[in-house]
Structures are given as structure tokens and as C-alpha cells.
Design a protein around this motif. Structure first.
Motif, PDB file in Angstrom:
ATOM      1  N   PRO A 155       0.867  -1.268   0.017  1.00  0.00           N
ATOM      2  CA  PRO A 155      -0.082  -0.007   0.066  1.00  0.00           C
ATOM      3  C   PRO A 155       0.613   1.304   0.132  1.00  0.00           C
ATOM      4  CG  PRO A 155      -0.190  -1.214   2.183  1.00  0.00           C
ATOM      5  CD  PRO A 155       0.634  -1.826   1.094  1.00  0.00           C
ATOM      6  N   ALA A 156       2.016   1.323   0.468  1.00  0.00           N
ATOM      7  CA  ALA A 156       2.945   2.423   0.772  1.00  0.00           C
ATOM      8  C   ALA A 156       3.643   2.745  -0.572  1.00  0.00           C
ATOM      9  CB  ALA A 156       4.041   2.314   1.757  1.00  0.00           C
ATOM     10  N   ILE A 157       3.894   1.903  -1.334  1.00  0.00           N
ATOM     11  CA  ILE A 157       4.388   2.144  -2.783  1.00  0.00           C
ATOM     12  C   ILE A 157       3.328   2.343  -3.638  1.00  0.00           C
ATOM     13  CG2 ILE A 157       5.669   1.139  -4.675  1.00  0.00           C
ATOM     14  CD1 ILE A 157       7.157  -0.692  -2.777  1.00  0.00           C
ATOM     15  N   THR A 158       2.365   1.784  -3.757  1.00  0.00           N
ATOM     16  CA  THR A 158       1.280   1.944  -4.459  1.00  0.00           C
ATOM     17  C   THR A 158       0.659   3.609  -4.114  1.00  0.00           C
ATOM     18  OG1 THR A 158       0.324  -0.198  -4.261  1.00  0.00           O
ATOM     19  CG2 THR A 158      -1.161   1.608  -5.062  1.00  0.00           C
ATOM     20  N   PHE A 159       0.599   4.038  -2.942  1.00  0.00           N
ATOM     21  CA  PHE A 159       0.403   5.137  -2.543  1.00  0.00           C
ATOM     22  C   PHE A 159       1.313   6.197  -3.053  1.00  0.00           C
ATOM     23  CE2 PHE A 159      -1.093   7.917   1.808  1.00  0.00           C
ATOM     24  CZ  PHE A 159      -1.999   8.432   0.866  1.00  0.00           C
ATOM     25  N   PHE A 160       2.458   6.022  -3.006  1.00  0.00           N
ATOM     26  CA  PHE A 160       3.506   6.951  -3.787  1.00  0.00           C
ATOM     27  C   PHE A 160       3.071   7.324  -5.240  1.00  0.00           C
ATOM     28  CE2 PHE A 160       5.996   7.920   0.154  1.00  0.00           C
ATOM     29  CZ  PHE A 160       6.363   9.195  -0.044  1.00  0.00           C
ATOM     30  N   GLN A 161       2.833   6.030  -5.925  1.00  0.00           N
ATOM     31  CA  GLN A 161       2.780   6.059  -7.201  1.00  0.00           C
ATOM     32  C   GLN A 161       1.477   6.456  -7.929  1.00  0.00           C
ATOM     33  OE1 GLN A 161       5.801   5.317  -8.785  1.00  0.00           O
ATOM     34  NE2 GLN A 161       6.397   4.979  -6.869  1.00  0.00           N
ATOM     35  N   THR A 162       0.395   6.026  -6.963  1.00  0.00           N
ATOM     36  CA  THR A 162      -0.713   6.356  -7.621  1.00  0.00           C
ATOM     37  C   THR A 162      -1.774   7.510  -6.700  1.00  0.00           C
ATOM     38  OG1 THR A 162      -2.021   4.649  -6.320  1.00  0.00           O
ATOM     39  CG2 THR A 162      -0.900   4.119  -8.493  1.00  0.00           C
ATOM     40  N   GLY A 163      -1.232   7.823  -5.630  1.00  0.00           N
ATOM     41  CA  GLY A 163      -2.068   8.649  -4.762  1.00  0.00           C
ATOM     42  C   GLY A 163      -3.176   7.994  -3.960  1.00  0.00           C
ATOM     43  N   HIS A 164      -2.905   6.610  -3.799  1.00  0.00           N
ATOM     44  CA  HIS A 164      -3.978   5.880  -3.223  1.00  0.00           C
ATOM     45  C   HIS A 164      -3.345   4.584  -2.843  1.00  0.00           C
ATOM     46  CE1 HIS A 164      -8.235   4.084  -2.711  1.00  0.00           C
ATOM     47  NE2 HIS A 164      -8.515   5.199  -2.428  1.00  0.00           N
ATOM     48  N   GLN A 165      -3.808   4.124  -1.542  1.00  0.00           N
ATOM     49  CA  GLN A 165      -3.268   2.874  -1.178  1.00  0.00           C
ATOM     50  C   GLN A 165      -3.638   1.651  -1.854  1.00  0.00           C
ATOM     51  OE1 GLN A 165      -2.492   2.527   2.877  1.00  0.00           O
ATOM     52  NE2 GLN A 165      -3.164   4.720   3.317  1.00  0.00           N
ATOM     53  N   ILE A 166      -4.999   1.704  -2.254  1.00  0.00           N
ATOM     54  CA  ILE A 166      -5.556   0.611  -2.899  1.00  0.00           C
ATOM     55  C   ILE A 166      -5.203   0.616  -4.544  1.00  0.00           C
ATOM     56  CG2 ILE A 166      -7.795  -0.694  -3.512  1.00  0.00           C
ATOM     57  CD1 ILE A 166      -8.881   0.681  -0.698  1.00  0.00           C
ATOM     58  N   PRO A 167      -4.777  -0.537  -5.127  1.00  0.00           N
ATOM     59  CA  PRO A 167      -4.455  -0.657  -6.417  1.00  0.00           C
ATOM     60  C   PRO A 167      -5.706  -0.261  -7.483  1.00  0.00           C
ATOM     61  CG  PRO A 167      -3.631  -2.448  -5.374  1.00  0.00           C
ATOM     62  CD  PRO A 167      -4.514  -1.794  -4.312  1.00  0.00           C
ATOM     63  N   GLY A 168      -5.342   0.360  -8.537  1.00  0.00           N
ATOM     64  CA  GLY A 168      -6.220   0.451  -9.469  1.00  0.00           C
ATOM     65  C   GLY A 168      -6.631   1.828 -10.051  1.00  0.00           C
ATOM     66  N   ARG A 169      -5.805   2.804  -9.318  1.00  0.00           N
ATOM     67  CA  ARG A 169      -5.997   4.266  -9.678  1.00  0.00           C
ATOM     68  C   ARG A 169      -4.833   4.461 -10.802  1.00  0.00           C
ATOM     69  NH1 ARG A 169      -8.385   7.646  -5.960  1.00  0.00           N
ATOM     70  NH2 ARG A 169     -10.190   6.610  -4.820  1.00  0.00           N
ATOM     71  N   PRO A 170      -4.651   5.533 -11.537  1.00  0.00           N
ATOM     72  CA  PRO A 170      -3.760   5.800 -12.402  1.00  0.00           C
ATOM     73  C   PRO A 170      -2.219   6.194 -11.878  1.00  0.00           C
ATOM     74  CG  PRO A 170      -5.716   6.881 -13.179  1.00  0.00           C
ATOM     75  CD  PRO A 170      -5.965   6.386 -11.922  1.00  0.00           C
ATOM     76  N   SER A 171      -1.356   5.696 -12.308  1.00  0.00           N
ATOM     77  CA  SER A 171      -0.136   6.174 -11.822  1.00  0.00           C
ATOM     78  C   SER A 171       0.192   7.623 -11.944  1.00  0.00           C
ATOM     79  CB  SER A 171       1.100   5.370 -12.255  1.00  0.00           C
ATOM     80  OG  SER A 171       1.151   5.386 -13.711  1.00  0.00           O
ATOM     81  N   PHE A 172       1.234   8.187 -11.268  1.00  0.00           N
ATOM     82  CA  PHE A 172       1.721   9.656 -11.430  1.00  0.00           C
ATOM     83  C   PHE A 172       2.050   9.969 -12.919  1.00  0.00           C
ATOM     84  CE2 PHE A 172       3.789  13.518 -11.396  1.00  0.00           C
ATOM     85  CZ  PHE A 172       3.546  14.191 -10.294  1.00  0.00           C
ATOM     86  N   GLY A 173       2.887   9.050 -13.645  1.00  0.00           N
ATOM     87  CA  GLY A 173       3.230   9.129 -15.066  1.00  0.00           C
ATOM     88  C   GLY A 173       2.216   8.996 -15.959  1.00  0.00           C
ATOM     89  N   SER A 174       1.041   8.405 -15.641  1.00  0.00           N
ATOM     90  CA  SER A 174      -0.173   8.355 -16.577  1.00  0.00           C
ATOM     91  C   SER A 174      -1.050   9.655 -16.310  1.00  0.00           C
ATOM     92  CB  SER A 174      -0.995   7.309 -16.161  1.00  0.00           C
ATOM     93  OG  SER A 174      -0.419   5.919 -16.375  1.00  0.00           O
ATOM     94  N   TRP A 175      -1.106  10.211 -15.439  1.00  0.00           N
ATOM     95  CA  TRP A 175      -1.729  11.614 -14.970  1.00  0.00           C
ATOM     96  C   TRP A 175      -0.833  12.466 -15.859  1.00  0.00           C
ATOM     97  CZ3 TRP A 175      -6.553  12.615 -13.495  1.00  0.00           C
ATOM     98  CH2 TRP A 175      -7.017  11.819 -12.498  1.00  0.00           C
ATOM     99  N   LEU A 176       0.321  12.430 -15.717  1.00  0.00           N
ATOM    100  CA  LEU A 176       0.958  13.699 -16.542  1.00  0.00           C
ATOM    101  C   LEU A 176       0.765  13.540 -18.167  1.00  0.00           C
ATOM    102  CD1 LEU A 176       4.462  14.112 -14.822  1.00  0.00           C
ATOM    103  CD2 LEU A 176       2.637  15.476 -14.741  1.00  0.00           C
ATOM    104  N   SER A 177       0.931  12.176 -18.429  1.00  0.00           N
ATOM    105  CA  SER A 177       0.772  11.909 -19.832  1.00  0.00           C
ATOM    106  C   SER A 177      -0.787  12.167 -20.450  1.00  0.00           C
ATOM    107  CB  SER A 177       0.828  10.298 -20.417  1.00  0.00           C
ATOM    108  OG  SER A 177       0.555  10.087 -21.328  1.00  0.00           O
TER     109      SER A 177
END
Length: 481
Positions: A155-177
Motif C-alpha cells: 500500500p505504501a508504494i502504491t500510494f506514492f505511485q498512484t495517490g491511493h493505497q488500493i491498486p487500480g488508480r492511474p499512476s503519476f506518470g499516467s496522470w502527466l501523460s
């Protein structure tokens, strides 16, 4: 009631509509710049054009690297927590602990094994484990007050990458794209590079969900580059296939997909067209971008001997710089092996040897090439490590458990104020004292540097508007140049 109307299904209605919605939808996807529902230009003038995120998977020990706390050595071996019925202690034992150490009868303070010194004009404290990073401290902003709610890796890595602890949200790079569109035609907007640490080989795994597009169109997902002959899976032509025949096949397939698009109006059909075309262009661009043939000997001297070995963190840092030069907007490096619950005296020096010289070289290299001003470089993990020792503390052995309450990141370039430390932890490095920076604040600040208002970068899904920072996040203005 008119029978023609009652017999008209949704597909026929849209096909026969005078507005030509099918054509509009198709044209908007063929020309996303013209029909984007999201920001294709920044909300305001950006300081950064791209991000290189050096993610230390497993959670580096801030106490042994950057957050100098003399009290740890002074009280080495003494009980950290104030507990009923027991003498001593310095911190109230009300904090959440992991299941790996919560059952310990004793929580002895583990003093750091390595010396700290102040460096540069800024006087930043850096451990002897990071001699190369110590040389560039005046280019860095140390954020010593990061915190998160997540206490376990996934959950901690997922939080940093997607802004949410539960998988399924877009990652930071996807939001930028999605938010800014592409900055190049022949490489992905978002790339991923993974290296294995030597300190704890086979550490916490890295999953493809961390660079997934979530509910955004799949054209925005990250592309992993691997070491070896085939850096991108399924990119090369099969044996016997020529570039001419490949072009003919793609043109035919595009025609079939366009027919399907006109019938079903499925946005993913257009994504498939775009991805096939991108793959065709990448057959030429990827080998050039990933080749070190034009790099002078001075590059490998700067990044270290490991940079000559494909797949190492050092080699990936050179690849990150090469991709930054070619317009890749978000470059994510994962380096595994920082999950040191025990064996820190043996494992941590190896991890630092993996990354210290190359991380500093990347900042130096970007600066020499005039790229640091508009490239944001970020270094850190999903959480920090505890002040107390997990397991038995001896003269030669100690380990540290997960600690989400406060830990250290550093940032450089891209509009960040250099030569400073922000935030403060208590004298034992266990709790925040001032300047707390939450994961949502961290994301909001990075988006701000790219010219994006994090509250306005949204995507409607299942009836509500989602954003990377959910309903939280504040820009940390004190660290902006």
C-alpha cells in the motif's frame, strides 16, 4: 409512438444522428490535441518539463543516511518507549507498529554506525555512506518531514505511485501523460526502468500495476524498458518480417480498427491504433535512445564502473538522462533491496554503493547539459525506518522496521530551491516537529512545478471526478525556488 423511433437502438441513433457524433468521436481521438477534455497546456508557466523519479523500493533508513540524530548514539541500547511499569524511555508508546516488531518485549535505540558530517555552503548533514551525494548537497533540497499513513510495502508504494493505497488508480506518470499530452512522437511519455539491489537481493517485488493507467485510457500507461536485446517486449519484428511488410500489415489493421471504431465508438480501439503506430516508430527510436555507443568515456567515469553493465541502477541513470533529452516526460527508476529489517551494517553499504555515485552523477550531468533547470529529480522510498532496533541489538548487528511517521526525500532542479533542508523531526527522529509533507502534498507540489493545478487535473469515472490527490494536498511553497 413512432415505430421507427421505438425500433432505433442506441448504435443506430448515434450513426444516424445529424451531428455525426461517431465522426466527431473518431476525429477527436485521431487528433487528441484538438478535442482533449483535459489540460494539454499547463495551467500556468511551468518550472519543470519532466521528472526523473529515483524510487528506493523498500524504505531507506533516514537515520543512517540523511537525518542526523546524535541522541541515537548517545542513548544506543536504551529503551525508546516510555512504558507503564518500566524505567526509562523517551517516546510515548502510542504509535502504530507493524506486526513484525509490535510483539517485541524491548525496543532498544539503534545508534547509527556511520559518521555524519556537514557539507557544502548549505551545511547539510550526510552520512559517510553517501560521499558522492555529499558533494552535490548545494544542488539539493532535503525534505526531512515526509510522512504517510501506509505502514506496509504494497500500500505504501502504491500510494506514492498512484495517490491511493488500493491498486487500480492511474499512476503519476499516467496522470502527466493524460494532463499534458506527449512531448515527443517516437518514445513513450512515461517510461520505467528497474534495477536489483546488491544489499538485499530479491527484495520487495515491483509490479506492473505501479505504472498502470488505471481508469485512464491505456495509451497513458507506462512502458517498461528492460536490459538485454529486447528492451521493450514484442517490439521487434518476428523472424522473416520486413519493415515494409510490417507497414502494410499496420495499414490494413488500422482500416479494420477504424471500421470497429465507427461501429462501437470504443475509445480503446483508437488506443490500439495509436499503440501500434507508436510501436512502429519505436522500432527505430528505442535502439538509438538506449545505445551508449555515442557516450564518451567521461560519462562512464562520472556515473561509475557499474554504468557499463546493462540493468544496473547506474546504467539506468544514463538511460534516464538520454530519455530526458529526447522528450520523455516521466522517467521512473525503481531500485530494489532497501527493506532492511536486519543486517543493516552489511546490507546498507552495498545499497548505497549501488546508487550514491550514479544519483549524484545524474544531477551533475543534467546540470552540465543545461537540463537540470527544467528537470525535477526526486530520490526516496515508500517510508523510512524506525529509531529502535527490530530484533536483537548487538555490537555488530541491527535492523530497523518500517516507519511511516517521518522520513527523508531529496529533490533537485525543476524549480526546487537548492541548498536547503525542510522540515524537522524530534531529537530521536521518531516524530515530526515541523513542516510535515504528506504524500498528497508531495504530489501537489510536483504537479505545481509542471504548471498543473492539482485540483483542476481531473477525470470523470463512474459518475465522479477523480484526481491524483483525491480531496487532499497542498503545494509546499517554502521549497520552491
Amino acid at each position: 409512438m413512432n415505430n421507427n423511433f421505438t425500433n432505433m437502438n442506441r448504435r443506430r441513433f448515434f450513426k444516424s444522428s445529424a451531428a455525426g457524433l461517431g465522426s466527431i468521436a473518431l476525429n477527436s481521438m485521431l487528433s487528441p490535441q484538438a478535442f482533449a477534455q483535459h489540460v494539454q497546456q499547463p495551467h500556468f508557466a511551468p518550472k519543470a518539463k519532466r521528472i526523473i523519479f529515483l524510487f528506493m523500493s523498500g524504505g531507506p533508513s533516514q537515520h543512517d543516511l540523511f537525518d542526523h540524530k546524535p541522541m541515537l548514539r548517545k542513548h544506543h541500547g536504551k529503551e525508546l518507549f516510555i512504558r507503564d511499569g518500566k524505567e526509562g524511555g523517551f517516546i510515548k508508546s502510542q504509535q502504530r507498529l507493524t506486526g513484525m516488531s509490535s510483539g517485541q518485549a524491548s525496543f532498544p535505540i539503534a545508534g547509527h554506525k556511520w559518521d555524519f558530517k556537514q557539507h557544502g555552503k548549505s551545511g547539510a548533514w550526510v552520512s559517510d555512506l553517501m560521499p558522492h551525494t555529499a558533494k552535490i548537497v548545494d544542488d539539493l533540497c532535503f525534505v526531512k518531514s515526509m510522512y504517510t499513513e501506509a505502514i506496509n510495502h504494497d500500500p505504501a508504494i502504491t500510494f506514492f505511485q498512484t495517490g491511493h493505497q488500493i491498486p487500480g488508480r492511474p499512476s503519476f506518470g499516467s496522470w502527466l501523460s493524460y494532463g499534458l499530452g506527449t512531448a515527443n512522437k517516437n518514445l513513450p511519455d512515461f517510461s520505467v526502468l528497474i534495477s536489483q539491489g546488491t544489499g538485499r537481493p530479491g527484495g520487495q517485488p515491483i509490479y506492473t500495476k505501479l505504472w498502470g493507467n488505471g481508469f485512464l485510457p491505456s495509451v497513458h500507461q507506462g512502458v517498461q524498458f528492460r536490459a538485454g536485446e529486447n528492451p521493450v517486449l514484442y517490439l521487434s519484428n518476428p523472424k522473416g518480417e520486413t519493415r515494409t511488410s510490417r507497414r502494410h500489415m499496420l495499414d490494413t489493421l488500422k482500416g479494420l480498427n477504424n471500421i470497429a471504431m465507427d461501429q462501437h465508438y470504443d475509445r480503446e480501439t483508437q488506443t490500439r491504433i495509436e499503440q501500434y503506430e507508436m510501436a512502429y516508430r519505436m522500432q527505430m527510436s528505442v535502439p538509438e535512445a538506449l545505445s551508449f555507443g555515442d557516450e564518451p568515456a567521461s560519462t562512464f567515469e562520472l556515473y561509475g564502473e557499474d554504468s557499463k553493465k546493462p540493468g544496473t541502477f547506474a546504467a539506468n541513470c544514463i538511460l534516464a538522462r538520454r530519455q530526458a533529452e529526447r522528450g520523455v516526460r516521466f522517467i521512473q527508476l525503481y531500485h530494489r533491496g532497501w527493506d532492511q529489517h536486519n543486517g543493516i551494517p552489511d546490507a546498507l553499504p552495498k545499497q548505497c554503493m549501488d546508487v550514491d555515485q550514479a544519483s549524484a552523477a545524474l544531477v551533475t550531468d543534467l546540470k552540465q547539459r543545461g537540463l537540470l533547470d527544467d528537470t525535477l529529480v526526486v530520490w526516496g522510498g515508500e517510508f523510512g525506518r524506525t529509531t529502535y532496533c527490530q530484533g536483537k541489538l548487538t555490537e555488530k548487528e541491527y535492523g530497523r522496521d518500517h516507519h511511516p511517521r517521518c522520513f527523508t526525500y531529496w529533490m533537485a532542479g525543476g524549480g526546487i530551491k537548492p541548498g536547503m533542508s525542510y522540515g524537522e523531526t524530534d531529537e530521536f527522529g521518531y516524530n515530526l516537529v515541523s513542516g510535515g509533507v504528506h504524500v498528497h502534498d508531495f504530489h501537489a507540489t510536483m504537479l505545481h512545478l509542471l504548471g498543473i493545478d492539482h485540483e483542476r487535473l481531473t477525470y470523470k469515472y463512474q459518475g465522479r471526478a477523480f484526481r491524483l490527490t483525491d480531496v487532499h494536498g497542498h503545494v509546499v511553497k517554502d521549497i520552491l525556488a
